[in-house]
Design a protein around this motif. Structure first.
Motif, PDB file in Angstrom:
ATOM      1  N   TYR A  84      18.566   7.370  -6.365  1.00 23.90           N
ATOM      2  CA  TYR A  84      18.841   8.361  -7.412  1.00 23.90           C
ATOM      3  C   TYR A  84      17.753   8.300  -8.489  1.00 23.90           C
ATOM      4  N   LEU A  85      17.402   7.091  -8.916  1.00 20.72           N
ATOM      5  CA  LEU A  85      16.375   6.923  -9.950  1.00 20.72           C
ATOM      6  C   LEU A  85      15.009   7.367  -9.441  1.00 20.72           C
ATOM      7  N   TYR A  86      14.671   6.956  -8.198  1.00 16.37           N
ATOM      8  CA  TYR A  86      13.357   7.298  -7.637  1.00 16.37           C
ATOM      9  C   TYR A  86      13.185   8.815  -7.559  1.00 16.37           C
ATOM     10  N   MET A 142       0.837  -1.205   0.000  1.00 18.07           N
ATOM     11  CA  MET A 142       0.000   0.000   0.000  1.00 18.07           C
ATOM     12  C   MET A 142       0.871   1.255   0.000  1.00 18.07           C
ATOM     13  N   LEU A 143       1.899   1.246   0.847  1.00 19.53           N
ATOM     14  CA  LEU A 143       2.759   2.417   0.955  1.00 19.53           C
ATOM     15  C   LEU A 143       3.608   2.607  -0.299  1.00 19.53           C
ATOM     16  N   GLU A 144       4.112   1.510  -0.870  1.00 23.70           N
ATOM     17  CA  GLU A 144       4.913   1.633  -2.090  1.00 23.70           C
ATOM     18  C   GLU A 144       4.059   2.082  -3.275  1.00 23.70           C
ATOM     19  N   TYR A 145       2.809   1.613  -3.339  1.00 23.97           N
ATOM     20  CA  TYR A 145       1.915   2.091  -4.400  1.00 23.97           C
ATOM     21  C   TYR A 145       1.661   3.591  -4.232  1.00 23.97           C
ATOM     22  N   ALA A 146       1.420   4.001  -2.980  1.00 22.61           N
ATOM     23  CA  ALA A 146       1.141   5.414  -2.722  1.00 22.61           C
ATOM     24  C   ALA A 146       2.334   6.281  -3.109  1.00 22.61           C
ATOM     25  N   ARG A 147       3.524   5.758  -2.883  1.00 18.73           N
ATOM     26  CA  ARG A 147       4.744   6.495  -3.208  1.00 18.73           C
ATOM     27  C   ARG A 147       5.010   6.519  -4.714  1.00 18.73           C
ATOM     28  N   GLY A 148       4.838   5.375  -5.373  1.00 21.35           N
ATOM     29  CA  GLY A 148       5.272   5.237  -6.756  1.00 21.35           C
ATOM     30  C   GLY A 148       4.243   5.563  -7.816  1.00 21.35           C
ATOM     31  N   VAL A 149       2.969   5.219  -7.572  1.00 19.05           N
ATOM     32  CA  VAL A 149       1.943   5.391  -8.607  1.00 19.05           C
ATOM     33  C   VAL A 149       1.836   6.834  -9.095  1.00 19.05           C
ATOM     34  N   TYR A 184      13.853  -0.417  -7.468  1.00 19.40           N
ATOM     35  CA  TYR A 184      14.050  -1.142  -6.215  1.00 19.40           C
ATOM     36  C   TYR A 184      15.253  -2.068  -6.317  1.00 19.40           C
ATOM     37  N   PRO A 185      16.028  -2.179  -5.222  1.00 18.22           N
ATOM     38  CA  PRO A 185      17.106  -3.163  -5.191  1.00 18.22           C
ATOM     39  C   PRO A 185      16.596  -4.516  -4.703  1.00 18.22           C
TER      40      PRO A 185
END
Length: 710
Positions: free
Chosen positions: A676-678, A531-538, A685-686
Motif C-alpha cells: 500500500y505504501l509503495y 540492483m532491482l530494488e534500487y531500480a524500483r525505489g530510487v 519493506y517488511p
C-alpha cells in the motif's frame, strides 16, 4: 599549465628506440622536471670521485642508487644505500654498489650511480598511474612505503583528473584521517599533493606509451611534497586507441532499433519449440504494430505472414533483423542484411566466442563493420521495448510498462529481471540482452536511454566492460539527468597479481571498477536483488534537499538497527536542535526518547505516529524521514500505512515532498501495508531494517554525484 612535452618526447623516443621498457632514474627525473613533479636534487656519478663531489654539492646525508637499464629492482640487487653521511662513506658506497650490481648481473650495462638528496619526514604516500585493460589510463593514490603492500589502501580515478577530483582521492582512502593530522601531527599540504596527482595524470594522458608510472614513496608534509623515487615503464609495442563511434551515429541506429518501422525474423518457423517460432509469436502477440517479415527459404507463409527466402526480397525498408538461425549460417545472412541496408542486427544464436569460437565472432564483427550494421549480441535472449510493444525475444512475453530500462549480459539474469518487474508491478521501458557484446554495449544503451523520454532510470548487470572509458563518458552524461545503477559481477579477482608497491599490481580489478564507477556518478549495487530494488525505489523518491536524516520509530530495537543502516549507507543522522527536540517531546510519552532516533514507543495510538511524521515533514531542517513501525493492536499495520500515506500526501499538496522510507516489523499483515505504501511513493519493506535505508542511500549517492543536494 605549461609543460615541457618536447623533452619528454625525446626521452621516451630514445628509450623505445633502444628497445628498453624502463627509464633509468636520471631519465625519470628529467621527465618529472618537465611536468613540474617535485623530486629531490640529484646527479649521476660515473666515478667514485664524481660521487663524492656530487654528494658534497647536494649536502649530506645522501642516497646512492645504481643506474642501469638492466636492473629494475635496485634494492634486490644491493644497489641502494640510504643515509650516506660523509665523503668517505660516499666513496665506499659508490664502490660497493658497483660491485653488488656486477655480482647481481654480470653483463648489466651500468651507467653509474645516482647521488640523491635524502628526503623524509611527514607522511609517506604513493602516487602512480597504470594502464588498465578496461579503462585505459588510471591514476592511483594511497599510503606509501610498506603500508601500501600490507593494507592496499589505494584509490583510483580515470586520468586525467581535475584538481577537485585529485582532492577527492585524498579523502577516498580508509586512512584519510592520517593525512589530516591524526593524534596531533601536522596535516599534509593537500593542495600540493593533489597538484602532483593532477600532473601525473596529465603526463600519462599526453604520453599513452607510459604503461606504468610510480612515485613511491612521496614524502608529504605541511610544507609540500617530494617524490623520493620514480619508476617509469613503457609499452614496447604500438600504442592503439579504441575506435569511437560518434554519438549522433549511435543515436541514429539505436533509435531505429528501439522504434523500428519493420522487423525481419531470420529463421522464422511455424514449428512450436523453435526459437524462430517464439520470436514470431512474441512480436505478433505482443502487439507490435510495425511490419513483421519472416525469413525462411523453405516456407511461403509463417503465422499468416508472407515468408521470404532472403531479407533482400522484402519490399520496403527494414530497420532490425532478428537472427534465429544456427551460428554457422550467420555470416552469409549478415552479408545479405548489408545488401538490404538493414542498420541493426539482433543475434540470438550462441556458438561464438562464449564457446571458444572466436574466429566466427571475429568474422561477423568484420562483416558488420564493413557493411555498416550495428550488432546486438550474439548469444542473447533478445530485447523488449515496451513503448512500442516490441517483444523481440524467444523468452516470456512482457507488457508491464514503466520507466526502468534494464540490461544484462546473462540470459538467466535477464529472466530474473523480468520476473521481478512483473511481480512487483515495477514496469519497464526496456529489457535488453547484451551477451557477448561483439558490438553494441552499455555505452550505446546509455547514449540512447539518456534522451529517451520513456525512461527515468537505468539498471545494468555487467560482467565486464568492453570500453570502460566510453562507458564512463556516457554514464557521466546520463547521471546528470537520470540515475544509473550497476551490478558488477566478479567482485573477487581470482587472477590477482602478487602484491607489491607498484601501481599496476595494486590495481585489483574490482577496486578500479568500484572507484571509477563512483567517479562516473553510478550507483553500484552489491547484489542482484539490491540492483532491482534500487531500480524500483530510487525513481519514486523525490531528490532530498539536504543531508539531515531523521528516524521515527515505535520500537527501540528497530531504531538501533536503522541507525546502523544509516551509518553503513553513508547517510547523516541529524543532530536535533533543542527547539525541535522539544516539539517532538510534546507528542511522545515521558518514557519515550526524543533525539535521533525519535522513539515514540510501541503502545502509542495512530495519532502519535501521525503527529510526529507530520512534524518531521513540515520542519524544513529535516530532509529525509525513515519510519520504523512495530505491529501492535493499538496501531495495526494498515492503519499505520493509511495514516502515513495520508500525512505524506497532505504535505505534498503543500509543496513539501521529502524522501520517506519505512521498515515494518510484524505479522504477515505488514506485507500488504508495505505494498500500500509503495504504491503511494513511500518505499516500504517488511521484516528488514536494511533495505529501505539502502534505497534511500542509493538516492543520496545519485543526488550527490549529480550535484543536486543543497
Amino acid at each position: 599549465m605549461t609543460y615541457d612535452a618536447q623533452t619528454v618526447r625525446e626521452i621516451l623516443d630514445k628509450v623505445r628506440a633502444e628497445g628498453r621498457e624502463a627509464l633509468t632514474a636520471p631519465e625519470g627525473k628529467r621527465v618529472c622536471d618537465a611536468y613540474g613533479i617535485p623530486t629531490p636534487g640529484e646527479g649521476l656519478a660515473a666515478t667514485a670521485d664524481e660521487a663524492v663531489a656530487l654528494a658534497e654539492k647536494i649536502g649530506f646525508p645522501v642516497v646512492l642508487k645504481i643506474v642501469s637499464p638492466d636492473i629494475l629492482h635496485k634494492t634486490e640487487a644491493g644497489g641502494v644505500l640510504v643515509g650516506v653521511s660523509d665523503s668517505d662513506a660516499a666513496r665506499a658506497g659508490f664502490e660497493k654498489i658497483i660491485a653488488n650490481a656486477k655480482s647481481y648481473k654480470a653483463d648489466a650495462q651500468i651507467d653509474g650511480v645516482q647521488v640523491q638528496q635524502m628526503v623524509g619526514g611527514g607522511q609517506e604516500v604513493i602516487i602512480g598511474a597504470t594502464t588498465d585493460p578496461t579503462f585505459g589510463k588510471v591514476v592511483a593514490f594511497g599510503l606509501g612505503g610498506v603500508l601500501v603492500e600490507v593494507l592496499k589502501d589505494v584509490t583510483f580515478r580515470l586520468a586525467p583528473v581535475s584538481q577537485t577530483e585529485a582532492l577527492s582521492m585524498l579523502d577516498g582512502i580508509a586512512a584519510a584521517e592520517v593525512l589530516k593530522g591524526a593524534r596531533g601531527a601536522d596535516p599534509v599540504d593537500a593542495d600540493t599533493l593533489a597538484d602532483v596527482l593532477r600532473r601525473v595524470s596529465e603526463l600519462v594522458t599526453d604520453f599513452p606509451e607510459i604503461s606504468e608510472f610510480d612515485l613511491n614513496p612521496v614524502f608529504a608534509s605541511k610544507d609540500g611534497a617530494v617524490a623520493a623515487d620514480v619508476r617509469i615503464i613503457l609499452q614496447t609495442g604500438p600504442v592503439t586507441e579504441k575506435r569511437q563511434i560518434p554519438q549522433e551515429e549511435i543515436l541514429r541506429v539505436m533509435t531505429k532499433m528501439m522504434n523500428p518501422a519493420a522487423v525481419a525474423v531470420i529463421g522464422a518457423s511455424d514449428q512450436d519449440g523453435k526459437i524462430g517460432n517464439s520470436v514470431m509469436k512474441n512480436l505478433i502477440n505482443g502487439g507490435y504494430q510495425g511490419g513483421i517479415h519472416p525469413i525462411n527459404p523453405k516456407a511461403d507463409e509463417i503465422m499468416g505472414r508472407k515468408a521470404y527466402k532472403s531479407v533482400k526480397d522484402i519490399p520496403g525498408d527494414v530497420d532490425v533483423a532478428v537472427f534465429a538461425i544456427p551460428a554457422k549460417f550467420v555470416p552469409a545472412a549478415l552479408e545479405e542484411c548489408g545488401d538490404k541496408g538493414i542498420p541493426a542486427a539482433v543475434l540470438i544464436p550462441s556458438g561464438f566466442a562464449e564457446t571458444g569460437n572466436h574466429e566466427l565472432q571475429d568474422e561477423i564483427v568484420e562483416i558488420a563493420a564493413r557493411r555498416g550494421i550495428r550488432m546486438l549480441g550474439p548469444n542473447i535472449y533478445g530485447y523488449y521495448y515496451t513503448p512500442q510493444n516490441l517483444c523481440a525475444t524467444f523468452c516470456t512475453p512482457y507488457d508491464v510498462k514503466g520507466g526502468v530500462a534494464l540490461t544484462s549480459q546473462s540470459g538467466g539474469i535477464g529472466m530474473a529481471i523480468l520476473g521481478f518487474a512483473r511481480s512487483t508491478k515495477m514496469g519497464v521501458s526496456a529489457i535488453v540482452g547484451l551477451g557477448n557484446k561483439s558490438d553494441i554495449d552499455e555505452d550505446d544503451l546509455l547514449t540512447y536511454f539518456e534522451q529517451d523520454d520513456n525512461t527515468n532510470v537505468m539498471a545494468m548487470h555487467l560482467e565486464d566492460l568492453k570500453d570502460g572509458r566510453a562507458f564512463v563518458d556516457a554514464a557521466k552524461r546520463m547521471t546528470k539527468k537520470k540515475p544509473v545503477i550497476v551490478l558488477k559481477a566478479g567482485r573477487t579477482d581470482m587472477g590477482a597479481r602478487a602484491a607489491s608497491s607498484h601501481t599496476g599490481a595494486l590495481a585489483g580489478n574490482d577496486k578500479v571498477y568500484d572507484d571509477i564507477l563512483k567517479q562516473a556518478g553510478v550507483i553500484r549495487a552489491p547484489g542482484l536483488n539490491e540492483m532491482l530494488e534500487y531500480a524500483r525505489g530510487v525513481p519514486l523518491l523525490p531528490t532530498p534537499q539536504g543531508e539531515n536524516v531523521v528516524i521515527i520509530t515505535g520500537a527501540g530495537g528497530s531504531g538501533v538497527l536503522l541507525s546502523d543502516a544509516v551509518v553503513a549507507e553513508g547517510l547523516s543522522l541529524m543532530d536535533i536542535p533543542p527547539d525541535l527536540d522539544e516539539a517532538f517531546r510534546k507528542f511522545i510519552p515521558p518514557f519515550g526518547a526524543a533525539g535521533n532516533p525519535i522513539d515514540i514507543t510501541g503502545g502509542e495510538p495512530p495519532s502519535t505516529y501521525e503527529a510526529t511524521i507530520r512534524l518531521g515533514l513540515e520542519d524544513p531542517r529535516i530532509h529525509s524521514l525513515i519510519l520504523g513501525y512495530w505491529h501492535t493492536i493499538v496501531t495495526p499495520p494498515m492503519v499505520f500505512a493509511e495514516l502515513t500515506a495520508r500525512v505524506v500526501e497532505e504535505a505534498r499538496a503543500k509543496g513539501i515532498d521529502k524522501p520517506v522510507v519505512a521498515s515494518l516489523a510484524g505479522d504477515v499483515e505488514v506485507e500488504r501495508a508495505c505494498e500500500y505504501l509503495y504504491d503511494r511513493r513511500i518505499v516500504a519493506y517488511p521484516y528488514t531494517t536494511e533495505k529501505p535505508v539502502a534505497v534511500l542511500g542509493a538516492k543520496y549517492r545519485w543526488a550527490r554525484a549529480a550535484g543536486l543536494l543543497g
